[in-house]
Design a protein around this motif. Structure first.
Motif, short mmCIF file in Angstrom:
data_model
loop_
_atom_site.label_atom_id
_atom_site.label_comp_id
_atom_site.label_asym_id
_atom_site.label_seq_id
_atom_site.Cartn_x
_atom_site.Cartn_y
_atom_site.Cartn_z
N LYS A 27 0.84 -1.21 0.00
CA LYS A 27 0.00 0.00 0.00
C LYS A 27 0.87 1.26 0.00
CE LYS A 27 -3.63 2.30 2.71
NZ LYS A 27 -4.47 2.21 3.93
N ASN A 28 1.95 1.25 0.81
CA ASN A 28 2.83 2.41 0.90
C ASN A 28 3.62 2.64 -0.39
OD1 ASN A 28 1.94 2.52 3.51
ND2 ASN A 28 3.90 2.04 4.46
N TYR A 29 4.04 1.52 -1.03
CA TYR A 29 4.89 1.60 -2.22
C TYR A 29 4.29 0.74 -3.33
CZ TYR A 29 7.87 2.97 1.67
OH TYR A 29 8.36 3.57 2.81
N PRO A 30 3.18 1.18 -3.92
CA PRO A 30 2.46 0.33 -4.88
C PRO A 30 3.27 -0.06 -6.12
CG PRO A 30 1.61 2.59 -4.87
CD PRO A 30 2.52 2.47 -3.70
N ALA A 31 4.28 0.72 -6.45
CA ALA A 31 5.09 0.39 -7.62
C ALA A 31 6.26 -0.53 -7.30
CB ALA A 31 5.62 1.68 -8.27
N ALA A 32 6.47 -0.80 -6.03
CA ALA A 32 7.63 -1.60 -5.61
C ALA A 32 7.39 -3.09 -5.80
CB ALA A 32 7.97 -1.32 -4.16
N GLN A 33 8.45 -3.78 -6.18
CA GLN A 33 8.44 -5.25 -6.23
C GLN A 33 8.87 -5.77 -4.87
OE1 GLN A 33 10.37 -7.26 -9.60
NE2 GLN A 33 11.45 -8.56 -8.13
N ILE A 34 8.04 -6.62 -4.26
CA ILE A 34 8.35 -7.18 -2.94
C ILE A 34 8.72 -8.65 -3.11
CG2 ILE A 34 7.46 -7.70 -0.64
CD1 ILE A 34 5.50 -5.35 -0.99
N ASP A 35 9.95 -8.98 -2.76
CA ASP A 35 10.43 -10.37 -2.79
C ASP A 35 10.70 -10.83 -1.36
OD1 ASP A 35 10.32 -10.19 -5.54
OD2 ASP A 35 12.47 -9.77 -5.76
N VAL A 36 10.70 -12.14 -1.17
CA VAL A 36 10.92 -12.71 0.15
C VAL A 36 11.99 -13.78 0.07
CG1 VAL A 36 9.88 -13.94 2.10
CG2 VAL A 36 8.53 -12.26 0.83
N LEU A 37 12.99 -13.69 0.96
CA LEU A 37 13.98 -14.75 1.12
C LEU A 37 13.53 -15.62 2.28
CD1 LEU A 37 16.74 -16.07 0.48
CD2 LEU A 37 17.76 -14.49 2.15
N ALA A 38 13.26 -16.89 2.02
CA ALA A 38 12.67 -17.76 3.03
C ALA A 38 13.28 -19.14 2.98
CB ALA A 38 11.16 -17.86 2.82
N SER A 39 13.26 -19.80 4.11
CA SER A 39 13.67 -21.21 4.16
C SER A 39 12.62 -22.05 3.44
CB SER A 39 13.79 -21.68 5.61
OG SER A 39 12.51 -21.70 6.23
N LYS A 40 13.00 -23.26 3.07
CA LYS A 40 12.07 -24.15 2.38
C LYS A 40 10.85 -24.45 3.22
CE LYS A 40 15.67 -26.31 -0.45
NZ LYS A 40 16.36 -27.56 -0.81
N TRP A 41 11.03 -24.35 4.54
CA TRP A 41 9.95 -24.70 5.47
C TRP A 41 8.80 -23.69 5.40
CZ3 TRP A 41 7.76 -28.41 7.87
CH2 TRP A 41 7.03 -28.23 9.04
N VAL A 42 9.12 -22.39 5.30
CA VAL A 42 8.08 -21.37 5.33
C VAL A 42 7.79 -20.75 3.95
CG1 VAL A 42 8.56 -20.77 7.73
CG2 VAL A 42 9.65 -19.46 5.91
N ALA A 43 8.58 -21.09 2.95
CA ALA A 43 8.40 -20.51 1.62
C ALA A 43 6.96 -20.65 1.09
CB ALA A 43 9.38 -21.12 0.63
N PRO A 44 6.27 -21.80 1.31
CA PRO A 44 4.91 -21.91 0.79
C PRO A 44 3.96 -20.84 1.32
CG PRO A 44 5.75 -24.07 1.37
CD PRO A 44 6.74 -23.08 1.89
N ILE A 45 4.19 -20.34 2.53
CA ILE A 45 3.33 -19.29 3.06
C ILE A 45 3.40 -18.05 2.16
CG2 ILE A 45 2.94 -17.71 5.00
CD1 ILE A 45 2.13 -20.62 5.55
N TYR A 46 4.60 -17.71 1.75
CA TYR A 46 4.76 -16.50 0.94
C TYR A 46 4.31 -16.70 -0.51
CZ TYR A 46 6.92 -14.70 5.08
OH TYR A 46 7.12 -14.29 6.37
N ARG A 47 4.30 -17.94 -0.96
CA ARG A 47 3.72 -18.21 -2.28
C ARG A 47 2.20 -18.02 -2.26
NH1 ARG A 47 7.94 -22.27 -2.70
NH2 ARG A 47 6.56 -23.90 -1.87
N ALA A 48 1.63 -18.05 -1.06
CA ALA A 48 0.18 -17.84 -0.90
C ALA A 48 -0.16 -16.39 -0.59
CB ALA A 48 -0.35 -18.75 0.22
N CYS A 49 0.83 -15.49 -0.64
CA CYS A 49 0.62 -14.05 -0.41
C CYS A 49 0.63 -13.33 -1.75
CB CYS A 49 1.71 -13.49 0.49
SG CYS A 49 1.76 -14.18 2.16
#
Length: 345
Positions: A27-49
């Motif tokens: 919302k604050n930065y609508p033009a920004a690309q947001i990436d996430v560095l995650a362990s294999k254990w929690v990565a699926p959560i961010y694929r659902a975001c």
């Protein structure tokens, strides 16, 4: 702001509770690309975001420095020229990658002697006066704003999307097992933290039997990780191997678990990562608390009911009951949980 990196927490529940931070940054930065560095254990959560552009999945292990791997990841990340990085874990090692990658703004709470690695730091609240985790993460979104620019945050709830491929796989698995998707209840007997957060397997077994006796078409799926398989096996045994009780602990990916939970008539769990997933999917649920505090890590959903006895010794936040009786969980009876489940519909 063009590119933002998130260093994900190590626990599933914490990952779910960080989603409102992603929504606020979007919302604050609508033009920004947001990436996430995650362990294999929690990565699926961010694929659902839906706010996340790319999940950078890495074999990061809990409580291990992995210096060479972190240097390698930092080199790869530096090429992307991220302008800001939000470091959600409190550890020193979690702050190394954005520092090595020369990301200009490195935002986090102060913690574990990482002065210099973090250059925009918020004070960590005391353990006595801890805010709910969603608010704790969300506050980081204001770190890049001046006092007059800082947005006002209203109470928000995490939201996850069901991965399409996982949903297809789950529906096929249910069909192969002869289970109607509209007739399943999900019980989650595990809790990574320790026994003091786990409702007794005998109580889970009685609840499963009662749910099935109320409606013979009902199927109960026991869901969790490989580490929870033995707990689920104990539930099966105590329920006399009822054919409508299915032990799928360790047999689904986290993506598939998300899809399964989304289909359930109701979810019954301990205070665990799967509890938070259920809340983020707005599934009817009953959350059972023992040694932990539902004020700090509640299931954030209008469809959730919390059962907590509020004994004088609870919350103790210990992995095992220091008094040896575990009354905070043993005294939560299956018939009372069943009543709560029935009240959800």
């Amino acid at each position: 702001m063009r590119r933002i990196l998130i260093i994900a927490p190590n626990w599933i529940g914490d990952a779910v509770m960080s989603q409102p931070l992603l929504a606020q940054l979007h919302k604050n930065y609508p033009a920004a690309q947001i990436d996430v560095l995650a362990s294999k254990w929690v990565a699926p959560i961010y694929r659902a975001c839906h706010e996340v552009h790319e999940v950078l999945e890495a074999d990061l292990q809990h409580r291990q420095l992995q210096w060479n791997l972190r240097k390698k990841l930092a080199k790869q990340i530096e090429v992307s020229q991220y302008e800001a990085c939000f470091v959600l874990p409190n550890s020193l090692k979690s702050a190394l990658i954005p520092w090595l990658a020369n990301i200009p703004f490195r935002i986090a709470y102060r913690g574990e002697m990482r002065f210099g690695l973090i250059n925009l730091a918020l004070n960590n609240p005391s353990k006595i006066n801890r805010p709910p985790m969603v608010e704790h993460y969300l506050a980081l979104a204001s770190a890049l704003e001046t006092a007059d620019q800082a947005p006002h945050f209203e109470t928000v709830t995490p939201e996850l999307q069901v991965p399409v491929n996982a949903n297809t796989k789950v529906l096929k698995k249910l069909q192969d097992e002869g289970i109607a998707p509209e007739a399943i209840y999900i019980l989650c007997p595990g809790a990574e933290y320790g026994p003091s957060k786990r409702w007794p397997t005998g109580h889970f077994a009685k609840l499963a039997q009662d749910l099935i006796s109320k409606n013979p078409a009902t199927h109960v799926i026991l869901l969790g990780s490989k580490a929870d398989h033995s707990l689920a096996k104990s539930i099966e045994t105590q329920a006399q191997y009822n054919p409508h009780i299915h032990n799928w602990c360790g047999e689904t990916t986290l993506d598939e678990a998300i899809a399964l939970i989304s289909l359930s008539k109701a979810l019954v769990s301990n205070d665990s990562g799967l509890m938070h997933i259920g809340a983020a999917l707005q599934v009817p649920q009953v959350a059972i608390f023992g040694s932990s505090d539902p004020h700090h890590t509640p299931p954030l959903s209008a469809k959730a009911k919390v059962i907590w006895l509020q004994l004088p010794c609870s919350p103790c936040h210990q992995r095992e009951c220091p008094l040896g009786h575990l009354n905070c969980l043993n005294h939560i009876l299956p018939e009372n949980v069943l009543l709560s489940v029935e009240s959800l519909h």
